[in-house]
Motif scaffolding. Structure first.
Motif, mmCIF file in Angstrom:
data_model
loop_
_atom_site.group_PDB
_atom_site.id
_atom_site.type_symbol
_atom_site.label_atom_id
_atom_site.label_comp_id
_atom_site.label_asym_id
_atom_site.label_seq_id
_atom_site.Cartn_x
_atom_site.Cartn_y
_atom_site.Cartn_z
ATOM 1 N N ASN A 8 0.855 -1.191 0.000
ATOM 2 C CA ASN A 8 0.000 0.000 0.000
ATOM 3 C C ASN A 8 0.895 1.247 0.000
ATOM 4 O O ASN A 8 2.122 1.154 0.077
ATOM 5 C CB ASN A 8 -0.964 -0.002 1.193
ATOM 6 N N ASN A 9 0.276 2.413 -0.068
ATOM 7 C CA ASN A 9 1.047 3.659 -0.157
ATOM 8 C C ASN A 9 1.948 3.869 1.056
ATOM 9 O O ASN A 9 3.075 4.353 0.930
ATOM 10 C CB ASN A 9 0.104 4.856 -0.309
ATOM 11 N N GLU A 10 1.464 3.499 2.220
ATOM 12 C CA GLU A 10 2.269 3.684 3.432
ATOM 13 C C GLU A 10 3.521 2.821 3.393
ATOM 14 O O GLU A 10 4.607 3.253 3.798
ATOM 15 C CB GLU A 10 1.426 3.358 4.669
ATOM 16 N N ASP A 11 3.389 1.604 2.890
ATOM 17 C CA ASP A 11 4.550 0.723 2.775
ATOM 18 C C ASP A 11 5.566 1.277 1.789
ATOM 19 O O ASP A 11 6.782 1.229 2.028
ATOM 20 C CB ASP A 11 4.112 -0.679 2.325
ATOM 21 N N ILE A 12 5.082 1.814 0.679
ATOM 22 C CA ILE A 12 5.959 2.382 -0.348
ATOM 23 C C ILE A 12 6.736 3.565 0.219
ATOM 24 O O ILE A 12 7.957 3.676 0.054
ATOM 25 C CB ILE A 12 5.148 2.802 -1.591
ATOM 26 N N LEU A 13 6.009 4.448 0.904
ATOM 27 C CA LEU A 13 6.665 5.632 1.467
ATOM 28 C C LEU A 13 7.646 5.249 2.579
ATOM 29 O O LEU A 13 8.711 5.851 2.713
ATOM 30 C CB LEU A 13 5.611 6.606 2.007
ATOM 31 N N ALA A 14 7.297 4.237 3.368
ATOM 32 C CA ALA A 14 8.185 3.794 4.443
ATOM 33 C C ALA A 14 9.496 3.249 3.862
ATOM 34 O O ALA A 14 10.586 3.513 4.396
ATOM 35 C CB ALA A 14 7.494 2.732 5.288
ATOM 36 N N ALA A 15 9.390 2.498 2.759
ATOM 37 C CA ALA A 15 10.590 1.962 2.117
ATOM 38 C C ALA A 15 11.464 3.083 1.565
ATOM 39 O O ALA A 15 12.698 3.054 1.687
ATOM 40 C CB ALA A 15 10.192 0.995 0.995
ATOM 41 N N ALA A 16 10.817 4.080 0.975
ATOM 42 C CA ALA A 16 11.569 5.205 0.416
ATOM 43 C C ALA A 16 12.268 5.995 1.520
ATOM 44 O O ALA A 16 13.441 6.386 1.379
ATOM 45 C CB ALA A 16 10.631 6.107 -0.378
ATOM 46 N N ARG A 17 11.545 6.233 2.612
ATOM 47 C CA ARG A 17 12.143 6.995 3.724
ATOM 48 C C ARG A 17 13.307 6.227 4.349
ATOM 49 O O ARG A 17 14.289 6.828 4.798
ATOM 50 C CB ARG A 17 11.077 7.308 4.776
ATOM 51 N N ARG A 18 13.198 4.907 4.380
ATOM 52 C CA ARG A 18 14.298 4.107 4.926
ATOM 53 C C ARG A 18 15.563 4.316 4.092
ATOM 54 O O ARG A 18 16.661 4.475 4.637
ATOM 55 C CB ARG A 18 13.905 2.625 4.933
ATOM 56 N N VAL A 19 15.413 4.322 2.774
ATOM 57 C CA VAL A 19 16.558 4.554 1.890
ATOM 58 C C VAL A 19 17.178 5.921 2.168
ATOM 59 O O VAL A 19 18.390 6.055 2.345
ATOM 60 C CB VAL A 19 16.133 4.454 0.409
ATOM 61 N N LEU A 20 16.333 6.939 2.220
ATOM 62 C CA LEU A 20 16.842 8.292 2.434
ATOM 63 C C LEU A 20 17.477 8.443 3.809
ATOM 64 O O LEU A 20 18.496 9.136 3.959
ATOM 65 C CB LEU A 20 15.714 9.311 2.249
ATOM 66 N N ASP A 21 16.899 7.796 4.805
ATOM 67 C CA ASP A 21 17.472 7.868 6.154
ATOM 68 C C ASP A 21 18.846 7.210 6.199
ATOM 69 O O ASP A 21 19.797 7.755 6.778
ATOM 70 C CB ASP A 21 16.545 7.183 7.160
ATOM 71 N N ILE A 22 18.975 6.044 5.579
ATOM 72 C CA ILE A 22 20.258 5.339 5.576
ATOM 73 C C ILE A 22 21.309 6.150 4.834
ATOM 74 O O ILE A 22 22.443 6.315 5.306
ATOM 75 C CB ILE A 22 20.107 3.944 4.941
ATOM 76 N N GLU A 23 20.936 6.680 3.676
ATOM 77 C CA GLU A 23 21.901 7.456 2.894
ATOM 78 C C GLU A 23 22.235 8.769 3.591
ATOM 79 O O GLU A 23 23.387 9.232 3.550
ATOM 80 C CB GLU A 23 21.374 7.679 1.482
ATOM 81 N N GLY A 24 21.252 9.379 4.252
ATOM 82 C CA GLY A 24 21.521 10.611 4.986
ATOM 83 C C GLY A 24 22.494 10.386 6.129
ATOM 84 O O GLY A 24 23.415 11.182 6.349
ATOM 85 N N ARG A 25 22.314 9.284 6.853
ATOM 86 C CA ARG A 25 23.236 8.970 7.957
ATOM 87 C C ARG A 25 24.637 8.668 7.424
ATOM 88 O O ARG A 25 25.640 9.055 8.034
ATOM 89 C CB ARG A 25 22.703 7.784 8.771
ATOM 90 N N ALA A 26 24.688 7.977 6.280
ATOM 91 C CA ALA A 26 25.995 7.664 5.684
ATOM 92 C C ALA A 26 26.741 8.936 5.304
ATOM 93 O O ALA A 26 27.960 9.047 5.504
ATOM 94 C CB ALA A 26 25.809 6.767 4.464
ATOM 95 N N LEU A 27 26.015 9.915 4.782
ATOM 96 C CA LEU A 27 26.647 11.188 4.419
ATOM 97 C C LEU A 27 27.121 11.937 5.661
ATOM 98 O O LEU A 27 28.178 12.579 5.640
ATOM 99 C CB LEU A 27 25.670 12.052 3.621
ATOM 100 N N ALA A 28 26.344 11.867 6.729
ATOM 101 C CA ALA A 28 26.748 12.538 7.971
ATOM 102 C C ALA A 28 28.030 11.922 8.519
ATOM 103 O O ALA A 28 28.936 12.631 8.977
ATOM 104 C CB ALA A 28 25.627 12.448 9.000
#
Length: 329
Positions: A8-28
């Protein structure tokens, strides 16, 4: 094949946010880890009389190509060489005065391991960008930049995601640090991007987009408003220049002047244009940037500008529409 329930849409958005969170932490983490090796890489490139050659394979090759393009457009002569092609003739593109930046997340890419010693043997300098400080490539290079990540954003921890993001960001950091050290500014960027919007804004002058004086509607100061309206209609600029007996500019008469005159006088057909024109009209020199003309029009809330030459005489005129056609705005 295992049956998969569509997300569902919530699952899709959760997966996308997980990617961005992981990449954001990696950049930090990458930012906090940045140290003297980065400064050494910048100085090595600045001190080199040659160019920067960026190389890699697979996903690292795509990132390497982007880094080379960014450097080239920001004042650091650079180009991409495919690591496999380098071993089959393209190595001749790399000269002793060049700096090779080799990208490999594992630091064990065979083609790069074969290239680096050959480049160093002929006197070239090398920078390795890997995810493994203890890798073979890292130890072979003059300078190593650690772009390693704890985990990929891929849920299988396999597809290059966070690692390629960090490598790209590290390449951008190199390019911008070099840009700053070289004193590279907007006009330099524009010369590298003449077809882009910034290039047009910084390279297009008023004389390039104005209508020359002989194409600008003009009428004598003793004319009536009716005669002025005919000139406005013929000229297609929403205005006419009003000149005195010796041809000097006395004012302009615009659509706005007409509306104001009707509000004030009523029937203006036989009214002398000199009574209702705008005196001391706004103007700009022909050697100024067209972007400055656009800013002046927006600030003064006018749709037309007269253009003067270096002697202050009328050289032409331009409208907001002219600037839009030239894609300055």
């Amino acid at each position: 094949m295992t049956h998969v329930v569509p997300p569902n849409n919530e699952d899709i958005l959760a997966a996308a946010r997980r990617v961005l969170d992981i990449e954001g932490r990696a950049l930090a983490v990458l930012s906090a880890r940045l140290g003297n090796e980065f400064a050494q890489a910048v100085r090595l490139i600045l001190d080199s009389p040659g160019r920067v050659v960026v190389s890699g394979l697979g996903k690292s090759g795509h990132i390497a190509r982007k880094i080379a393009a960014t450097m080239a457009s920001t004042g650091t002569p650079a180009y991409f060489v495919h690591a496999a092609e380098a071993l089959h003739g393209d190595l001749g593109m790399i000269h002793r005065d060049d700096v090779l930046i080799a990208l490999s997340n594992s630091g064990e890419t065979a083609e790069l391991l074969a290239i680096v010693p050959l480049v160093r043997r002929q006197g070239g300098r090398t920078v390795a960008m890997t995810g493994k400080p203890g890798s073979t490539l890292a130890t072979l290079a003059d300078v190593h930049l650690d772009a390693g990540v704890d985990m990929e954003a891929c849920p299988l921890n396999l597809a290059p995601t966070a690692s390629t993001t960090c490598a790209l960001a590290l390449g951008d950091a190199l390019a911008v640090a070099l840009l700053d050290a070289r004193g590279f500014r907007e006009d330099d960027f524009a010369r590298s991007h003449p077809g882009g919007a910034l290039g047009r804004r910084l390279l297009t002058h008023v004389r390039d987009v104005m209508r020359p004086a002989d194409s600008v509607p003009t009428i004598g100061v003793d004319a009536t408003v009716t005669e002025a309206l005919l000139q406005i209609t013929r000229g297609g600029m929403g205005m006419t220049v009003v000149v005195d007996a010796v041809g000097a500019v006395a004012g302009v008469f615009t659509d706005g002047d007409l509306r104001r005159a009707i509000d004030r006088v009523g029937d203006v057909r036989t009214v002398p244009v000199a009574d209702v024109m705008s005196r001391n009209p706004k103007s700009i020199a022909e050697d100024r940037l067209a972007a400055e003309a656009a800013d002046l029009m927006e600030t003064r809330r006018v749709n037309q500008l007269l253009v003067t030459d270096r002697n202050g005489s009328l050289a032409g005129a331009l409208t907001m529409h002219d600037l839009m056609q030239a894609k300055v705005i």
